[in-house]
Structure formats: structure tokens, C-alpha cells
Design a protein around this motif. Structure first.
Motif, PDB file in Angstrom:
ATOM      1  N   GLU A 175      -6.001 -15.432   8.083  1.00  9.78           N
ATOM      2  CA  GLU A 175      -6.691 -14.202   7.679  1.00  9.78           C
ATOM      3  C   GLU A 175      -5.861 -12.966   8.001  1.00  9.78           C
ATOM      4  OE1 GLU A 175      -8.305 -15.473  11.735  1.00  9.78           O
ATOM      5  OE2 GLU A 175      -7.730 -16.393   9.832  1.00  9.78           O
ATOM      6  N   ALA A 176      -5.060 -13.019   9.068  1.00  6.32           N
ATOM      7  CA  ALA A 176      -4.186 -11.886   9.404  1.00  6.32           C
ATOM      8  C   ALA A 176      -3.101 -11.707   8.351  1.00  6.32           C
ATOM      9  CB  ALA A 176      -3.572 -12.104  10.780  1.00  6.32           C
ATOM     10  N   ILE A 177      -2.576 -12.830   7.854  1.00  4.48           N
ATOM     11  CA  ILE A 177      -1.563 -12.735   6.801  1.00  4.48           C
ATOM     12  C   ILE A 177      -2.166 -12.143   5.524  1.00  4.48           C
ATOM     13  CG2 ILE A 177       0.028 -14.069   5.384  1.00  4.48           C
ATOM     14  CD1 ILE A 177       0.201 -16.101   7.666  1.00  4.48           C
ATOM     15  N   PHE A 178      -3.382 -12.563   5.195  1.00  2.00           N
ATOM     16  CA  PHE A 178      -4.039 -12.024   3.999  1.00  2.00           C
ATOM     17  C   PHE A 178      -4.307 -10.526   4.128  1.00  2.00           C
ATOM     18  CE2 PHE A 178      -8.021 -11.000   1.779  1.00  2.00           C
ATOM     19  CZ  PHE A 178      -7.639 -11.293   0.477  1.00  2.00           C
ATOM     20  N   VAL A 179      -4.805 -10.085   5.291  1.00  2.00           N
ATOM     21  CA  VAL A 179      -5.076  -8.653   5.511  1.00  2.00           C
ATOM     22  C   VAL A 179      -3.781  -7.846   5.456  1.00  2.00           C
ATOM     23  CG1 VAL A 179      -5.921  -6.964   7.181  1.00  2.00           C
ATOM     24  CG2 VAL A 179      -7.182  -9.071   6.792  1.00  2.00           C
ATOM     25  N   MET A 180      -2.710  -8.412   5.963  1.00  2.00           N
ATOM     26  CA  MET A 180      -1.420  -7.704   5.908  1.00  2.00           C
ATOM     27  C   MET A 180      -0.982  -7.478   4.468  1.00  2.00           C
ATOM     28  SD  MET A 180       2.224  -8.819   7.622  1.00  2.00           S
ATOM     29  CE  MET A 180       2.283 -10.304   6.606  1.00  2.00           C
ATOM     30  N   CYS A 181      -1.178  -8.471   3.606  1.00  2.00           N
ATOM     31  CA  CYS A 181      -0.828  -8.297   2.189  1.00  2.00           C
ATOM     32  C   CYS A 181      -1.710  -7.244   1.527  1.00  2.00           C
ATOM     33  CB  CYS A 181      -0.964  -9.635   1.467  1.00  2.00           C
ATOM     34  SG  CYS A 181       0.169 -10.927   2.046  1.00  2.00           S
ATOM     35  N   VAL A 182      -2.998  -7.285   1.836  1.00  2.00           N
ATOM     36  CA  VAL A 182      -3.924  -6.321   1.243  1.00  2.00           C
ATOM     37  C   VAL A 182      -3.581  -4.899   1.676  1.00  2.00           C
ATOM     38  CG1 VAL A 182      -6.332  -5.571   1.167  1.00  2.00           C
ATOM     39  CG2 VAL A 182      -5.781  -7.991   0.980  1.00  2.00           C
ATOM     40  N   GLN A 183      -3.265  -4.707   2.947  1.00  2.00           N
ATOM     41  CA  GLN A 183      -2.946  -3.356   3.421  1.00  2.00           C
ATOM     42  C   GLN A 183      -1.643  -2.846   2.824  1.00  2.00           C
ATOM     43  OE1 GLN A 183      -2.802  -2.937   7.666  1.00  2.00           O
ATOM     44  NE2 GLN A 183      -2.672  -0.696   7.575  1.00  2.00           N
ATOM     45  N   SER A 184      -0.689  -3.722   2.625  1.00  2.00           N
ATOM     46  CA  SER A 184       0.570  -3.280   2.023  1.00  2.00           C
ATOM     47  C   SER A 184       0.342  -2.787   0.594  1.00  2.00           C
ATOM     48  CB  SER A 184       1.579  -4.428   2.035  1.00  2.00           C
ATOM     49  OG  SER A 184       1.845  -4.849   3.346  1.00  2.00           O
ATOM     50  N   ILE A 185      -0.449  -3.540  -0.161  1.00  2.00           N
ATOM     51  CA  ILE A 185      -0.744  -3.121  -1.539  1.00  2.00           C
ATOM     52  C   ILE A 185      -1.556  -1.827  -1.547  1.00  2.00           C
ATOM     53  CG2 ILE A 185      -1.914  -3.782  -3.661  1.00  2.00           C
ATOM     54  CD1 ILE A 185      -1.289  -6.696  -2.976  1.00  2.00           C
ATOM     55  N   ALA A 186      -2.568  -1.729  -0.679  1.00  2.00           N
ATOM     56  CA  ALA A 186      -3.400  -0.527  -0.636  1.00  2.00           C
ATOM     57  C   ALA A 186      -2.585   0.696  -0.223  1.00  2.00           C
ATOM     58  CB  ALA A 186      -4.566  -0.743   0.334  1.00  2.00           C
ATOM     59  N   GLY A 187      -1.671   0.494   0.723  1.00  2.00           N
ATOM     60  CA  GLY A 187      -0.846   1.626   1.150  1.00  2.00           C
ATOM     61  C   GLY A 187       0.032   2.155   0.035  1.00  2.00           C
ATOM     62  N   VAL A 188       0.616   1.266  -0.778  1.00  2.00           N
ATOM     63  CA  VAL A 188       1.449   1.701  -1.900  1.00  2.00           C
ATOM     64  C   VAL A 188       0.617   2.448  -2.939  1.00  2.00           C
ATOM     65  CG1 VAL A 188       2.868   0.887  -3.817  1.00  2.00           C
ATOM     66  CG2 VAL A 188       3.149  -0.110  -1.554  1.00  2.00           C
ATOM     67  N   MET A 189      -0.589   1.967  -3.218  1.00  2.00           N
ATOM     68  CA  MET A 189      -1.454   2.616  -4.197  1.00  2.00           C
ATOM     69  C   MET A 189      -1.896   3.991  -3.726  1.00  2.00           C
ATOM     70  SD  MET A 189      -3.762  -0.601  -5.499  1.00  2.00           S
ATOM     71  CE  MET A 189      -4.660   0.471  -6.616  1.00  2.00           C
ATOM     72  N   ILE A 190      -2.300   4.107  -2.479  1.00  2.00           N
ATOM     73  CA  ILE A 190      -2.728   5.407  -1.950  1.00  2.00           C
ATOM     74  C   ILE A 190      -1.571   6.397  -1.966  1.00  2.00           C
ATOM     75  CG2 ILE A 190      -3.531   6.598   0.119  1.00  2.00           C
ATOM     76  CD1 ILE A 190      -5.118   4.082   0.821  1.00  2.00           C
ATOM     77  N   GLN A 191      -0.393   5.931  -1.559  1.00  2.00           N
ATOM     78  CA  GLN A 191       0.760   6.831  -1.527  1.00  2.00           C
ATOM     79  C   GLN A 191       1.159   7.279  -2.927  1.00  2.00           C
ATOM     80  OE1 GLN A 191       3.924   5.255   0.786  1.00  2.00           O
ATOM     81  NE2 GLN A 191       5.206   7.101   0.641  1.00  2.00           N
ATOM     82  N   ALA A 192       1.142   6.333  -3.893  1.00  2.00           N
ATOM     83  CA  ALA A 192       1.487   6.707  -5.265  1.00  2.00           C
ATOM     84  C   ALA A 192       0.468   7.695  -5.839  1.00  2.00           C
ATOM     85  CB  ALA A 192       1.550   5.452  -6.128  1.00  2.00           C
ATOM     86  N   PHE A 193      -0.806   7.488  -5.546  1.00  2.00           N
ATOM     87  CA  PHE A 193      -1.845   8.380  -6.074  1.00  2.00           C
ATOM     88  C   PHE A 193      -1.701   9.790  -5.510  1.00  2.00           C
ATOM     89  CE2 PHE A 193      -6.062  10.305  -5.637  1.00  2.00           C
ATOM     90  CZ  PHE A 193      -6.483  10.301  -6.958  1.00  2.00           C
ATOM     91  N   MET A 194      -1.536   9.896  -4.217  1.00  2.00           N
ATOM     92  CA  MET A 194      -1.469  11.222  -3.597  1.00  2.00           C
ATOM     93  C   MET A 194      -0.165  11.933  -3.944  1.00  2.00           C
ATOM     94  SD  MET A 194      -4.367  11.453  -2.392  1.00  2.00           S
ATOM     95  CE  MET A 194      -4.053  13.140  -1.908  1.00  2.00           C
ATOM     96  N   VAL A 195       0.940  11.190  -4.032  1.00  2.00           N
ATOM     97  CA  VAL A 195       2.196  11.826  -4.449  1.00  2.00           C
ATOM     98  C   VAL A 195       2.091  12.318  -5.885  1.00  2.00           C
ATOM     99  CG1 VAL A 195       4.630  11.374  -4.944  1.00  2.00           C
ATOM    100  CG2 VAL A 195       3.635  10.608  -2.798  1.00  2.00           C
ATOM    101  N   GLY A 196       1.414  11.540  -6.737  1.00  2.00           N
ATOM    102  CA  GLY A 196       1.207  11.985  -8.112  1.00  2.00           C
ATOM    103  C   GLY A 196       0.365  13.245  -8.194  1.00  2.00           C
ATOM    104  N   VAL A 197      -0.661  13.344  -7.347  1.00  2.00           N
ATOM    105  CA  VAL A 197      -1.496  14.549  -7.332  1.00  2.00           C
ATOM    106  C   VAL A 197      -0.676  15.755  -6.903  1.00  2.00           C
ATOM    107  CG1 VAL A 197      -3.440  15.658  -6.178  1.00  2.00           C
ATOM    108  CG2 VAL A 197      -3.670  13.327  -7.011  1.00  2.00           C
ATOM    109  N   VAL A 198       0.086  15.615  -5.849  1.00  2.00           N
ATOM    110  CA  VAL A 198       0.885  16.746  -5.354  1.00  2.00           C
ATOM    111  C   VAL A 198       1.950  17.139  -6.371  1.00  2.00           C
ATOM    112  CG1 VAL A 198       2.469  17.482  -3.536  1.00  2.00           C
ATOM    113  CG2 VAL A 198       0.433  16.162  -2.950  1.00  2.00           C
ATOM    114  N   PHE A 199       2.605  16.167  -6.973  1.00  2.00           N
ATOM    115  CA  PHE A 199       3.630  16.490  -7.976  1.00  2.00           C
ATOM    116  C   PHE A 199       3.017  17.188  -9.187  1.00  2.00           C
ATOM    117  CE2 PHE A 199       6.006  15.335 -11.814  1.00  2.00           C
ATOM    118  CZ  PHE A 199       7.239  15.872 -11.500  1.00  2.00           C
TER     119      PHE A 199
END
Length: 472
Positions: A175-199
Motif C-alpha cells: 500500500e505504501a508503494i501504491f500511495v507513492m505512485c499516486v502522490q507522484s502523479i498528483a504532484g505533477v498534475m497540481i504543479q502543471a495546473f498552477m504553473v499554467g495559471v500563473v503563466f
């Protein structure tokens, strides 16, 4: 040497003056504390009232700087609809709210996954005292986790792939490995969304309109014998606006034939650099022209009617920004009080011989000069021209330069300017083959003479320093 009595009295006077000064200062401080808030509130209310009254007096649909004087009220489910388009909402929001959402998105995501990591290690038993003491046979889900703080740090390292090397996920907990994958994907999506808003917020073409200028006033004068409404547009940047074109809308109250009231009826005005084509080559300040002809809504408007009319002319400049390729739109408006009748814009482009460049003096951008312009409407002017077209004698006496439409280009008539030439000492006319009697009148001496013409010329000195009128 001063006596003790004198020094004592002077000291008492100084102490009394000091007490009086302190009492006055305390009274002022008391008044300021008791009435300062009321005075500030009164001043603020007067300021807001003055702004509100000024806005009501002007009754603009579009302000001079381009903002629209329109608010939306009683919108059903407004917040829900704004959240459904959260990207546009954040782009349109003020910077403080955008940055707050930017920071809160990251912080809340770190905190949420930190709680998930803490639950994983807690259920696995990694936080028990015997396992934290250093049991070598125990394999934890995440190494070097000793509490919630360690889970929060591991959440930040996982989401942003920092990887300091102190905390690592092991194979003990799937379950720790699964959560690590989910957080990595979520972090990339959040960062792309907020960088797009600022740009998107930084590169908005709306800011480009700050360097696009409209003249403070519009003017009405004649160009090539046609009454025209004109205003000026300019660009302060060296990067040009590509495919620039101008539009103008007349907003005015209208009553239809059926009696329907249209308080803000919009009429498209035909405008352009030459009054015909709306596209302009926008490399320097350009005067935009609207010809007041029979198709114009200003055809029946005179200078006197302009002072009583209630309308608004909204002008729009659109084009593609050369540096970014994005489309921008600049707006402004003119009220009847901002239209100058009988004025013309002053020229502001000069050629510098030293550098071989054309210089634009923006200090003259809003300057106008007065010119002779008939105060009647374009309709009345056309009617008078038509009347003079029907009256040939009137055409000759009113002058050829006043109404170009009645000018004769035939060389076989004396009313043509081509048949008249003036030399240093005489006036020469081209006459037809058959002789035509010409009567020349000298009004200053009230003497009428008939002078024969020799070879189509008037002898020198015959009517010197006199106004001559030719009756053909």
C-alpha cells in the motif's frame, strides 16, 4: 548677577508654560481618539459618494481606460458555475487570491499525503517503542520515520522528487508503494495546473492594452469636402500590432416603429484610416475617420444638436501582438461633451535629418487646432450644394473652390479655372473663337466701364488696386 527670586520666578513661568502645552496636547489627543474614527468614516463616505456621483453623471458603458461599467446581479448558482471553470476564475482573480490558492494547493496536498503516510506506518506498527528503539529484525514500511513530522517531510520529498536519501519506501508494504505512485502523479498534475495559471496570468494580452492609446477627444471637421468624425489611436511600443483593425459602436436610445424602447441600441459605425477600410497599417499614431454621409447616424446632427444629444461612441482596437502572437483588444469611449466640432488633430510625426528616422512626439497626441467648419448638419450642407447645382449663376458667384461638385473642367467656358491665368501685369483668359462681351465693374469708384479685350488680355494698369467682378 541674577537674584534667586528672579531665577525662581522664571522657572515657575517655564513650568507653567510646559503644563499648558501638555494640557493642550492631551486635549488634542483626546479629540483625535474620540472623533478620529468618525472623521475618517465621514471622509471615506464622502469619497465613495463623490466617485459614485461622478460615475452616475457620466453614465458610461465603457470607461476611458477600457473597463466596462457593467456588473452582473442575481445570477443563479454563481459560485458553483465559477468553480466549474476554476482555471478561468483563477486567471481573472486578483494576484493575492491566485497566490493564496497556489500556496494552499501545495500545502494541503503535502498535509493530506502526510496523514496517509502516518496511517500506513501506524497501522504497520512502525511507531511503537520497541520498533523505534532499533530492532534490526524489524522491516518498516518507510525507513527513518519517527512521527508525524517525519511523515510530512517524506510527503514533500516524494511529491517533488527531492530524494535526500534518508527516508525510503521498502517492499514490506504494497500500500505504501501504491500511495507513492499516486502522490507522484498528483504532484505533477497540481504543479502543471498552477504553473499554467500563473503563466496565463502573466502573459494575458490585457496588459498589452496599457500601451495602446486613444485620443482624449474626438473631432469633427471636413476632409475632401466631406464632414468626418475622427479620433486618434497610437501605440507606444516598438513591437507592432499585426492585423490591426478598428471598430466603433454608437450606443443610443431608440424607439422602434412599434413603440418598443431600446435604451442601449447599438449601431455599427463605418470607420477606418480612410473612412472605408477598417484595417490599418499601425506603425505610428493613426487618425481613424468616420464619414458623415447619408448612411451615417450623425447625418442630421448639427453643432447645436451635438450639445443636446445623449449617446456614447465605443471605439475598439483589435490585433495580434507581434511578440506573443496573442490577440488583444483595447477599448475607449467618447461622450458628446468629448467631441470637438471644428477641430483637427495636430501633426506629430517629423523627420529627423540627423538620424534619418521618423520621430513621433506623443506630447502632441491629444492636441487639436481649430479649423473653419460649417455648423450645420451634413444633410443641410448637401441640400445647399444641391441648390447651388441647380442655380448656375449662384455657383459662379459663390466660388468654385467652395463646392467642388459644380466645378466646370471645360476650357470653352469662362467659368472654368483652366481658362484663367494670372501673370505679373495682366489677367489672361482663353476665349472661344466668337467674341463675347465682358463687363468689368470697379466698385470703389462706382464707375462701370466696358473695356475691349485685345487678344484675350486686359491692358496693364487699367484697373489697378481694385476688386474686379466679371459678369459673363
Amino acid at each position: 548677577m541674577t537674584s534667586p527670586t528672579t531665577s525662581t520666578s522664571s522657572a515657575m513661568v517655564s513650568v507653567a508654560g510646559l503644563k499648558r502645552c501638555l494640557s493642550q496636547m492631551s486635549m488634542l489627543a483626546f479629540k483625535a481618539t474620540t472623533s478620529g474614527e468618525e472623521a475618517w468614516a465621514h471622509t471615506w463616505s464622502r469619497f465613495r459618494q463623490s466617485r459614485f456621483n461622478a460615475r452616475r453623471i457620466r453614465k458610461r458603458v465603457v470607461f476611458k481606460h477600457g473597463d466596462c461599467n457593467v456588473i452582473q446581479g442575481n445570477v443563479a448558482k454563481r459560485r458553483r458555475k465559477y468553480l466549474q471553470d476554476i482555471f478561468t476564475t483563477l486567471v481573472d482573480a486578483q494576484w493575492r487570491w491566485t497566490l493564496l490558492v497556489f500556496a494552499m494547493n501545495f500545502f494541503l496536498s503535502w498535509l493530506l499525503f502526510a496523514v496517509v503516510w502516518w496511517l500506513i506506518v501506524f497501522t504497520h506498527g512502525d511507531l511503537s517503542e520497541e520498533h523505534l528503539s532499533g530492532n534490526e529484525t524489524w522491516v518498516p514500511c518507510i525507513t527513518n520515520i519517527r512521527g508525524f513530522t517525519s511523515c510530512f517531510l517524506f510527503s514533500i520529498e516524494t511529491q517533488h522528487t527531492i530524494g535526500y536519501g534518508g527516508r525510503v519506501t521498502t517492499e514490506e508494504c504494497p500500500e505504501a508503494i501504491f500511495v507513492m505512485c499516486v502522490q507522484s502523479i498528483a504532484g505533477v498534475m497540481i504543479q502543471a495546473f498552477m504553473v499554467g495559471v500563473v503563466f496565463a496570468k502573466l502573459s494575458r494580452p490585457k496588459k498589452r492594452t496599457q500601451t495602446l492609446m486613444f485620443s482624449r477627444n474626438a473631432v469633427i471637421n471636413h476632409r475632401d469636402g466631406i464632414p468626418c468624425l475622427m479620433f486618434r489611436v497610437g501605440d507606444m511600443r516598438k513591437s507592432h500590432i499585426i492585423e490591426a483593425h478598428v471598430r466603433a459602436q454608437l450606443i443610443k436610445h431608440k424607439v422602434t416603429k412599434e413603440g418598443e424602447n431600446l435604451p442601449f441600441f447599438q449601431t455599427e459605425l463605418k470607420v477606418g484610416g480612410d473612412g472605408e477600410e477598417d484595417k490599418i497599417f499601425f506603425i505610428w499614431p493613426t487618425t481613424i475617420v468616420h464619414k458623415i454621409d447619408s448612411k451615417s447616424p450623425f447625418y442630421n446632427m448639427s453643432a447645436n444638436n451635438l450639445l443636446r444629444e445623449r449617446f456614447e461612441i465605443v471605439v475598439i482596437l483589435e490585433g495580434v501582438i507581434e511578440s506573443t502572437g496573442m490577440t488583444t483588444q483595447a477599448r475607449s469611449s467618447y461622450l458628446p461633451s468629448e467631441i470637438l466640432w471644428g477641430h483637427r488633430f495636430q501633426s506629430l510625426i517629423t523627420f529627423k535629418k540627423e538620424s534619418g528616422e521618423y520621430e513621433v512626439d506623443y506630447a502632441l497626441f491629444n492636441n487639436t487646432v481649430e479649423v473653419d467648419t460649417p455648423l450645420c448638419s451634413a444633410r443641410e450642407l448637401d441640400e445647399r450644394r444641391a441648390m447651388f447645382n441647380q442655380d448656375g449663376i449662384g455657383n459662379c458667384r459663390m466660388g468654385i473652390g467652395l463646392f467642388p461638385s459644380v466645378r466646370s473642367h471645360s476650357s470653352d467656358t469662362l467659368s472654368s479655372m483652366d481658362s484663367l491665368s494670372i501673370d505679373d501685369g495682366h489677367i489672361e483668359m482663353k476665349l472661344p473663337t466668337s467674341p463675347i462681351p465682358v463687363t468689368i465693374t470697379a466698385p470703389e469708384e462706382n464707375v462701370e466701364e466696358t473695356t475691349p479685350l485685345t487678344n484675350g488680355k486686359i491692358p496693364n494698369g487699367t484697373f489697378k488696386n481694385k476688386s474686379l467682378i466679371l459678369h459673363v
